[in-house]
Design an enzyme around this catalytic site. Structure first.
Site, PDB file in Angstrom:
ATOM      1  N   GLY A  16       0.870  -1.169   0.000  1.00  0.00           N
ATOM      2  CA  GLY A  16       0.000   0.000   0.000  1.00  0.00           C
ATOM      3  C   GLY A  16       0.897   1.205   0.000  1.00  0.00           C
ATOM      4  N   CYS A  17       0.428   2.423  -0.247  1.00  0.00           N
ATOM      5  CA  CYS A  17       1.367   3.519  -0.416  1.00  0.00           C
ATOM      6  C   CYS A  17       0.728   4.884  -0.400  1.00  0.00           C
ATOM      7  CB  CYS A  17       2.092   3.387  -1.749  1.00  0.00           C
ATOM      8  SG  CYS A  17       2.847   1.802  -1.989  1.00  0.00           S
TER       9      CYS A  17
END
Lengths: 377, 506
Positions: A16-17
């Protein structure tokens, strides 16, 4: 061992980011301070296991040369790769990538950069008739696949990627980005879930002057990968982001699609919407889906994609990840969170949340960002 | 009961009637196509030797008075000399002939679909709810160019230059497999035609020609050209959406077919364009195709005859060297390749072929898809996988292994009442499916079973949408060939390698 390459027994890397992008359409440069400030607001979107930046316009003095950034695990790898480079390229300049010691980045690979162009009488000319760009792509893939302990993480002209394991604000300090100037920046803060501590796995991912920062997971990775392999792309890194880069490379550079049309392949409009379009558009988009169905990126993503002509930011076809855009004069900002934009541009002219699958495209020398894309849905 | 031979001595099933329940309505006598039942003056009598356990009688017995049970009298069990061996030997020693039966093999080979598991999203990517989001199953079958060709107008807008080769548009990735008029009844074909039209998919004439009643369904029909060339003429080739050249069939690779003369009545004779009462013999090979270059000629002869407006499909049985064979077929110009696995059905085939020749569709498909990709020609043709697709799960797995669509044959017949008794070759089908006897055919109502076929394919399509949603993708093309979403269980390294998938847990 710092793990430049993905040695885990997973098919691909999942994370995720948070992401950010800044572009000035008139090519006015800013230092890395702004982008660092913006991405640091998204600190909690990462976990300290990957951060990185791409900057365009930073190598003005060597603008005609391919700028290779290479990370090495050990010096023997460096020797082997340099032998390959010397045989095939004219190296105008080489030097260690400037870094500063910081307590936040403890172990790092040896980082070196080369400014060079392919030799006209290189050996492979006996067998192939590759253009310079194609030869550079082949060289990058071959080094990344065959040379243990070496990894090319940037290979474009007048641009560079700076990335590693750490929070992005610490990576910015490590690479001294406050001293670097560029007219387009992208940044990434990574939250990997299965491959920690992997320098090569940080974003941006680049090839030639394509750079991608990406928040998401490509659920169609399996078929996207097999599709690209049919066109001889070697997906050595096993990351989603690599897939996106290569799809752009295939569609735009090799198949000659305009960027706007390429984005309708990545986030294809639904047939139920295509069927409502006028006949010409319907035929064009149906044909695109028929031919490029295997290049459809399915699953959640927000990407910021930079190239020498500008920047594209877009979501997947049902917007499963956040993406906000804003404009202020000649500047366009994109980020996972509006707060990141407001941190460096407190009162923009326009702020909006791009719709699912609708790209924000900013091209240099065009004064305003296009809101929405070719296909207004 | 006449105990005239070893092979008749022991009936396989017993048709038992509970005379306390039986009201002597004689429906069973009327319904049984096999002549099992007769009326003995005061009660129904059964000739067990005739019973095939097709299930028709007890389905229609109003009193529930009939039970069909496996004959408890044993042929002495032996792990090596099994019942089918012993009975075949008896039969063949009495007749000197080849043992023939209908449907697919009854052998219990390993079913690879049952050893493949599907992926789903958890946390790192969201699953998608097909009840609330669009979930696309639309599929186009046919040759796709490897890249798009564009022109640009004065405003710089892209204008499509590519002329797409002809495509079959399917609303869901299913087709009905080829079953000829002759091997099945016209009513069975009509049921499939009605369902195909309502579903936006296609049926396939098989090699028996196209009956006049089916001509209006042309947009939902693939017409077949097989080695017997029955019913083939120019209008026939142009009356469907596509043309299929049948080289082989999963249940009987390498051999032809034989529809006995007694089944060739007026209607079939007209449709097949052969005299009434003559045997319709399909030779083992096409006698104008002795090699791949001959296939190319036939493909292009058909394309010429259809003005390059119809995709040409080539149907082959999955045999050992299938990957190279299909590669050759694609290079010969086929737009679609239909691969039929060894468990596929048939109207009649020698048991020796049915039970022992060919390879599983899962392995064939995986290897073909991989080979075409290695050669950079996967876009040149679409792949249809067949050979006992028993559920939407089998379909999903086939598509993830690389199929563009799957074909349904036996499953469609089961919808119409088939109990897979395997006696299609006798022409006595009590369900009116594999028979030409008018009194039996009449009972198969095309509209009723057309609707049930529609229901089945709709239900399977919904199930595929659920699976796609769970995998976090909203279009079937994101599943197609995506083997990363598959894992194997209880498979050897060699099997996993052939399938191109990882073991569960990895």
């Amino acid at each position: 061992m710092l793990k430049l390459k993905n040695k885990f027994s997973v098919e691909r890397d999942i994370s995720g980011c948070g992401l950010c992008g800044i572009i000035n359409a008139k090519k006015v440069k800013t230092t890395g301070e702004d982008i660092k400030k913006a991405i640091s607001v998204e600190h909690d979107r990462g976990n300290g296991l990957g951060g990185g930046f791409a900057v365009y316009g930073n190598y003005q003095d060597y603008a005609e040369l391919y700028a290779f950034h290479i990370m090495y695990d050990n010096l023997s790898a460096k020797g082997n790769v340099e032998e390959y480079l010397k045989n095939n390229f004219i190296i105008e300049k080489e030097e260690p990538i400037p870094t500063s010691k910081t307590s936040k980045i403890k172990d790092h690979p040896y980082l070196h950069r080369y400014f060079m162009k392919p030799k006209s009488d290189r050996q492979d000319k006996l067998f192939h008739d590759l253009g310079d760009d194609d030869f550079v792509v082949q060289s990058v893939m071959s080094i990344n696949e065959k040379y243990d302990g070496a990894y090319v993480f940037s290979s474009g002209k007048n641009m560079g990627a700076f990335k590693g394991v750490g929070y992005p604000e610490d990576i910015a300090d490590f690479y001294k980005l406050d001293e670097v100037e560029g007219y387009m920046w992208t940044a990434h803060n990574r939250f990997p879930t299965n491959t920690p501590g992997w320098w090569g796995g940080a974003h941006p991912f680049t090839l030639l002057d394509w750079s991608i920062v990406h928040n998401g997971e490509i659920s169609s990775y399996g078929i996207n990968k097999r599709y690209l392999e049919m066109y001889k792309y070697n997906l050595s890194l096993k990351t989603d982001t690599e897939v996106i880069t290569y799809i752009f490379d295939l569609l735009v550079r090799k198949h000659g699609l305009p960027i706007e049309l390429a984005t309708t392949v990545l986030a294809a409009p639904f047939y139920q919407n295509i069927d409502k379009m006028d006949n010409k558009k319907k035929e064009l988009l149906t044909t695109l889906r028929q031919i490029y169905g295997s290049a459809l990126l399915n699953g959640p993503f927000a990407i910021v994609f930079g190239y020498s002509g500008g920047m594209v930011a877009m979501n997947d076809r049902i917007k499963l990840r956040p993406l906000v855009a804003a404009t202020m004069g000649d500047f366009t900002y994109v980020a996972s969170e509006e707060a990141a934009i407001r941190a460096i541009c407190p009162s923009p002219d326009l702020v909006w949340s791009p719709k699912a699958g609708e790209p924000v495209i900013v091209k240099f020398e065009e004064l305003v960002a296009q809101k929405g894309g070719l296909i207004g849905l | 009961m006449i105990k005239s031979s070893f092979s008749n001595i022991q009936s396989e099933y017993l048709a038992l009637i509970d005379h306390t329940k039986c009201v002597r309505c004689k429906r069973c006598i009327q319904n049984c196509g096999w002549g099992t039942y007769s009326f003995g003056g005061d009660k129904i009598l059964s000739d067990h030797t005739k019973c095939v356990a097709c299930g028709r009688c007890y389905t229609y017995c109003p009193e529930g008075a009939i039970s069909i049970v496996k004959n408890p009298t044993v042929i002495r069990e032996n792990g090596n000399w099994k019942e089918n061996h012993i009975k075949s030997i008896w039969k063949q020693s009495e007749t000197g002939g080849i043992v023939i039966s209908g449907m697919g093999t009854t052998f219990k080979y390993k079913k690879y679909f049952d050893h493949i598991l599907l992926d789903a999203c958890q946390v790192t990517n969201p699953s998608i709810d097909p009840l609330r989001e669009p979930m696309e199953l639309k599929t186009y079958l046919g040759k796709k160019p490897s890249k798009i060709e564009l022109d640009f107008n004065e405003e710089g807008e892209p204008i499509l230059k590519t002329k797409m080769p002809p495509q079959i548009e399917l609303q869901t990735p299913f087709v009905f497999g080829a079953m000829s008029y002759g091997s099945i009844s016209l009513n069975a074909q009509k049921a499939m035609a009605l369902a195909a039209r309502a579903l936006g998919i296609v049926m396939n004439t098989g090699e028996g020609g196209l009956h006049d009643d089916l001509v209006p369904f042309g947009k939902n029909i693939i017409v077949q050209v097989a080695s017997g060339r029955f019913g083939v003429h120019r209008d026939y080739l142009n009356s469907g959406i596509a043309v299929e050249i049948k080289i082989g069939q999963g249940a009987k690779p390498g051999i032809g077919g034989h529809l006995p003369g007694e089944k060739i009545g007026l209607d079939i004779s007209r449709t097949r364009m052969i005299p009434i009462g003559t045997d319709a013999i399909s030779p083992a090979p096409h006698h104008d195709i002795y090699s791949i270059e001959d296939l190319r000629q036939l493909i292009f002869a058909i394309k010429e005859a259809t003005n390059y407006e119809k995709p040409v499909s080539v149907k082959v049985a999955a045999v050992h060297n299938i990957a190279a064979i299909v590669s050759g077929i694609v290079r010969a110009g086929a737009d679609i390749v239909y691969i039929d696995g060894y468990t596929g059905g048939t109207g009649a085939a020698p048991n020796i072929i049915k039970d022992h020749v060919g390879i599983p569709i899962e392995l064939a498909l995986a290897q073909v898809d991989e080979r075409l990709r290695e050669e950079g020609i996967r876009n040149e043709a679409s792949l249809i996988a067949a050979g006992s697709i028993r559920s939407s799960a089998d379909a999903v797995k086939a598509i993830a292994l690389g199929a563009d669509a799957v074909a349904i044959g036996t499953a469609a017949l089961i919808v119409m009442g088939c109990h897979v008794c395997g006696k299609c070759n006798t022409g006595n089908c009590s369900w009116g499916i594999t028979t030409q006897r008018p009194e039996l055919v009449r009972r198969l109502d095309p509209e009723v079973y057309g609707e049930r076929l529609y229901n089945l394919i709709s239900a399977w399509s919904h199930e595929i949408q659920e699976v796609l949603g769970a995998m976090g993708v909203n279009s079937i093309e994101s599943l197609r060939g995506s083997r990363e979403r598959l894992r194997g269980v209880e498979l050897t390294d060699a099997e996993l390698k052939v399938l191109g998938i990882k073991h569960a847990g990895l």
